[in-house]
Design an enzyme around this catalytic site. Structure first.
Site, short mmCIF file in Angstrom:
data_model
loop_
_atom_site.label_atom_id
_atom_site.label_comp_id
_atom_site.label_asym_id
_atom_site.label_seq_id
_atom_site.Cartn_x
_atom_site.Cartn_y
_atom_site.Cartn_z
NE ARG A 63 -3.86 0.61 1.94
CZ ARG A 63 -5.06 0.63 2.51
NH1 ARG A 63 -5.27 1.28 3.64
NH2 ARG A 63 -6.08 0.01 1.94
CG HIS A 115 -8.38 0.22 -2.95
ND1 HIS A 115 -7.63 -0.90 -2.66
CD2 HIS A 115 -8.98 0.58 -1.78
CE1 HIS A 115 -7.78 -1.20 -1.38
NE2 HIS A 115 -8.60 -0.33 -0.82
CD GLN A 165 -13.02 -1.75 -1.00
OE1 GLN A 165 -12.23 -1.73 -0.08
NE2 GLN A 165 -14.24 -2.26 -0.89
CG ASP A 207 -13.55 6.29 -0.80
OD1 ASP A 207 -13.52 6.07 0.43
OD2 ASP A 207 -12.52 6.35 -1.50
CB CYS A 240 -14.14 1.19 -0.03
SG CYS A 240 -13.56 2.87 0.25
NE ARG A 273 -10.13 -5.21 0.02
CZ ARG A 273 -9.37 -4.25 0.55
NH1 ARG A 273 -9.93 -3.19 1.09
NH2 ARG A 273 -8.05 -4.30 0.49
N1 CP Z 1 -11.20 -0.27 2.34
C1 CP Z 1 -9.93 -0.35 2.77
O1 CP Z 1 -8.98 -0.51 1.99
O2 CP Z 1 -9.80 -0.24 4.11
P1 CP Z 1 -8.42 -0.07 4.91
O3 CP Z 1 -7.86 1.28 4.54
O4 CP Z 1 -8.81 -0.13 6.37
O5 CP Z 1 -7.49 -1.17 4.53
N1 NVA Z 2 -9.90 6.71 -1.12
C1 NVA Z 2 -9.52 6.25 0.18
C2 NVA Z 2 -9.73 4.80 0.32
C3 NVA Z 2 -9.42 4.22 1.66
C4 NVA Z 2 -9.59 2.75 1.73
C5 NVA Z 2 -8.06 6.62 0.43
O1 NVA Z 2 -7.23 6.50 -0.50
O2 NVA Z 2 -7.74 7.02 1.55
#
Ligand code: CP
Ligand code: NVA
Length: 318
Positions: A115, A142, A145, A237, A277, A305
């Protein structure tokens, strides 16, 4: 020697799960079927330990609840193990080069999920890695997701073709991967984002090419009510993705009309589902009333997920 390294990198076509645009519709359909089968097997009492002796490395530059836990638990279900490196633990991109991190991790583990802030860092990892790289969220994508979201929609409606999904709010990483997934799976995708926060033209035109082969449609709006009218699915989101905190005040002001609240949900079909999400910023992009309503499937998404990612791990490792 340097030349031979370059040649080797050309010859080995290692598969990664970084961008849904790199996966064909047929491959993604296979992943969905595999996720469904693995979920059923798990519900019947447990999965076969098909990833015994395999190790997953998780690298996080940003916080996470769902991604970390669902990958770790999913790997355990399949008989494998995982290790997690949190933000600042390895100084990703600062302490040593990304190329070196990728080559070192390749000697220890069988697959890496990362990530990151900068999507280009994932591409760089993949370039140097001898093992598959999975995108656990980048500034632009993502994909894990989106695969879980398609699984959730498929479970709910028994199909994806023709399902009308309206994404409301920031045209961000989640919206991008959802658009790609929705077009692969023949859905009707609408997005309402404020001016200046839309999906970019390249993303839309790339998805348009996928849609041409699957019967999907794509429509863009500024008016959230117009996008949501008659929809089967409303998706939102956060307005302030990780890394954009400095713009919080401005974003909350601009996106206020895009809040998914009871009045907006009434514009959709009566049996529409609401998706997010998570993490949710309740009172901003979604109200408690909607997030906790019978139409909300946000916790099914969170569970899925794990099932979707197990399919990705099996596909990449077996
Ligand atoms: N939706 C999602 O990716 O959640 P986290 O940021 O908690 O991993
Ligand atoms: N769009 C959000 C998603 C979190 C899971 C971010 O990037 O923070």
């Amino acid at each position: 020697m340097f030349v031979s390294v370059l040649l080797t990198r050309k010859v080995i076509s290692m598969r990664h799960f970084i961008d849904l645009a790199d996966w064909s519709t047929a491959e993604l359909r296979d992943l969905l079927s595999l996720a469904t089968r693995l979920k059923q097997e798990w519900q019947r009492g447990g999965n076969q330990p098909v990833l015994q002796n395999k190790v997953l490395g998780l690298i996080f530059q940003k916080p996470s609840l769902r991604t970390r836990v669902s990958f770790e638990v999913g790997m355990t279900h399949l008989g494998g193990t995982s290790l997690t490196l949190g933000p600042d633990e390895i100084g990703f991109g600062k302490r040593e080069s990304i190329a070196d991190i990728a080559r070192v991790m390749s000697r220890y583990v069988h697959v890496v999920m990362a990530r990151v802030f900068d999507h280009a860092h994932l591409v760089e990892m993949a370039r140097w890695s001898d093992i598959p790289i999975i995108n656990g969220l980048s500034d632009t994508d993502h994909p894990c997701q989106a695969l879980a979201d398609i699984l959730t929609i498929h479970e709910h409606f028994g199909r994806t073709e023709g399902v009308e999904i309206a994404y409301v709010g920031d045209g961000n990483n989640v919206a991008t991967s959802l658009l790609q997934a929705a077009t692969h799976f023949g859905m009707s995708f609408r997005i309402a984002a404020p001016p200046g926060y839309e999906l970019d033209e390249d993303t839309l035109s790339e998805a348009g090419e996928i849609a041409a082969g699957t019967g999907a449609t794509i429509r863009t709006f500024h008016d959230p009510r117009a996008a949501v009218e008659g929809a089967d699915v409303i998706y939102t989101d956060t307005w302030i993705s990780m890394g954009w905190e400095k713009e919080a005040e401005q974003r909350v002001k601009v996106m206020q009309p895009y809040q998914v609240n009871a009045a907006l949900v009434r514009e959709a079909k009566p049996n529409a589902i609401v998706m997010h999400c998570l993490p949710a910023h309740r009172g901003q992009e979604i109200t408690d009333e909607v997030a906790d309503s019978a139409q909300s499937v946000i916790f099914d998404q969170a569970e899925n997920r794990m099932h979707a990612q197990k399919a990705v791990l099996v596909k990449l490792l077996i």
